[in-house]
Design a protein around this motif. Structure first.
Motif, short mmCIF file in Angstrom:
data_model
loop_
_atom_site.label_atom_id
_atom_site.label_comp_id
_atom_site.label_asym_id
_atom_site.label_seq_id
_atom_site.Cartn_x
_atom_site.Cartn_y
_atom_site.Cartn_z
N SER A 111 -19.44 15.05 29.18
CA SER A 111 -20.20 15.05 27.93
C SER A 111 -20.08 16.42 27.28
O SER A 111 -20.02 17.44 27.97
N GLY A 112 -20.02 16.43 25.97
CA GLY A 112 -19.99 17.68 25.21
C GLY A 112 -21.17 17.70 24.27
O GLY A 112 -21.59 16.66 23.75
N SER A 113 -21.75 18.87 24.06
CA SER A 113 -22.98 18.96 23.27
C SER A 113 -22.95 20.12 22.29
O SER A 113 -22.19 21.08 22.44
N LEU A 114 -23.84 20.04 21.29
CA LEU A 114 -24.00 21.14 20.33
C LEU A 114 -24.60 22.38 21.00
O LEU A 114 -24.67 23.43 20.38
N ASP A 115 -25.01 22.26 22.28
CA ASP A 115 -25.47 23.46 23.01
C ASP A 115 -24.26 24.28 23.51
O ASP A 115 -24.42 25.22 24.28
N LYS A 116 -23.05 23.88 23.04
CA LYS A 116 -21.79 24.59 23.33
C LYS A 116 -21.39 24.53 24.80
O LYS A 116 -20.84 25.47 25.36
N THR A 117 -21.73 23.39 25.43
CA THR A 117 -21.29 23.20 26.81
C THR A 117 -20.61 21.84 26.96
O THR A 117 -20.87 20.91 26.18
N ILE A 118 -19.75 21.77 27.97
CA ILE A 118 -19.23 20.49 28.44
C ILE A 118 -19.75 20.34 29.87
O ILE A 118 -19.69 21.29 30.66
N ARG A 119 -20.28 19.18 30.18
CA ARG A 119 -20.79 18.92 31.53
C ARG A 119 -20.01 17.78 32.16
O ARG A 119 -19.65 16.82 31.49
N LEU A 120 -19.79 17.95 33.45
CA LEU A 120 -19.09 16.94 34.24
C LEU A 120 -20.12 16.27 35.14
O LEU A 120 -20.93 16.95 35.76
N TRP A 121 -20.08 14.92 35.18
CA TRP A 121 -21.10 14.16 35.92
C TRP A 121 -20.46 13.13 36.83
O TRP A 121 -19.32 12.73 36.63
N ASP A 122 -21.25 12.67 37.80
CA ASP A 122 -20.88 11.54 38.64
C ASP A 122 -22.03 10.53 38.51
O ASP A 122 -23.19 10.91 38.66
N LEU A 123 -21.70 9.28 38.23
CA LEU A 123 -22.74 8.25 38.03
C LEU A 123 -23.71 8.14 39.20
O LEU A 123 -24.84 7.69 39.05
N ARG A 124 -23.25 8.55 40.40
CA ARG A 124 -24.07 8.38 41.59
C ARG A 124 -25.09 9.49 41.79
O ARG A 124 -25.93 9.42 42.69
N SER A 125 -25.02 10.55 40.96
CA SER A 125 -25.93 11.68 41.15
C SER A 125 -26.49 12.16 39.82
O SER A 125 -25.74 12.29 38.85
#
Length: 271
Positions: A111-125
């Motif tokens: 996900s990318g946000s206007l908070d100037k970060t990209i976050r990487l996620w796993d559906l299980r956590s």
């Protein structure tokens, strides 16, 4: 073409299910509408009255989606469509989520946000698996093999990251000419992984070589005077690029030659 008038406010996003049998939409009227592609009919409507619903993506599991909110907070939510219950929340972003991309191969999403970060996620956590701080608004997407992802930063550069070692920084950075008239609103790989398509809220889109980073074509000549976030797409064979426009016309270009091959309005059947 068939016209559906299920919504009372702006439609934000569409996504096809992995098997292509259904399509889901999200709208500013807080509704999530499920359409049956084979029957050509709306199937179900769910509501996210409390949090709103902005970007929405199917996951690989049947009948589940992740979506970003546009009310209360910027948490991403994992929803079971089957019983309309939340499976998990993904808190972390502090401003609106402007990009959401599901890995084509596993339970990872970015996900990318206007908070100037990209976050990487796993559906299980519920915990963020990786965090990148950038110098501006990001757009991001996985490649078709799910091995790398591309981040468009500040509407002027594309950075490519290896998913297994993204914390080491990008393995390639392509700088583009900055355009003052508009900003990047989306980024997509072609299905063959050779091309990257950059959508803007202006009146042009860019096609770049995914390996060399050179701009192959800039496509324009469609109406977008109100700086709407128009979404451009590849055809499944990666040969053609299509985009809508503010007057409802669809424009189509050949990706290789850069020549516009069609511009048309869809004939519509009103029920």
């Amino acid at each position: 073409a068939k016209v559906f008038r299920e919504n009372s406010d702006k439609i934000n996003c569409f996504d096809f299910s992995p098997n292509g049998e259904t399509v889901i939409s999200s709208s500013d009227d807080d509704s999530i509408v499920l359409y049956d592609c084979q029957e050509g009919k709306p199937k179900r409507t769910l509501y996210s009255k409390k949090y709103g619903v902005d970007l929405i993506r199917y996951t690989h599991a049947a009948n589940t989606v992740v979506y970003s909110s546009n009310k209360i907070d910027d948490t991403i939510r994992y929803l079971s469509l089957h019983d309309n219950k939340y499976i998990r929340y993904f808190p972390g972003h502090s401003k609106r989520v402007v990009a959401l991309s599901m890995s084509p191969v596993d339970d990872t999403f970015i996900s990318g946000s206007l908070d100037k970060t990209i976050r990487l996620w796993d559906l299980r956590s519920p915990n963020c698996q990786g965090l990148m701080h950038l110098q501006g608004k990001p757009v991001c997407s996985f490649d078709p093999e799910g091995l790398i992802f591309a981040a468009g930063v500040n509407s002027e550069m594309v950075k490519l990251y290896d998913l297994r070692s993204f914390d080491k920084g990008p393995f390639a950075t392509f700088k583009m000419q900055y355009d003052l008239t508009c900003e990047w609103t989306g980024l997509k790989f072609s299905n063959d992984g050779k091309l990257i398509l950059i959508s803007t809220n202006g009146s042009f889109i860019r096609l770049i070589d995914a390996f060399k980073g050179v701009v192959m074509h800039t496509f324009g000549g469609y109406a977008n005077s109100k700086a709407v976030t128009l979404e451009a797409s590849f055809t499944p064979d990666s040969q053609f690029i299509m985009i809508g426009s503010e007057d409802g016309k669809i424009h189509v270009w050949n990706g290789e030659s850069g020549i516009k091959v069609a511009a048309f309005w869809l004939p519509t059947i009103d029920d």
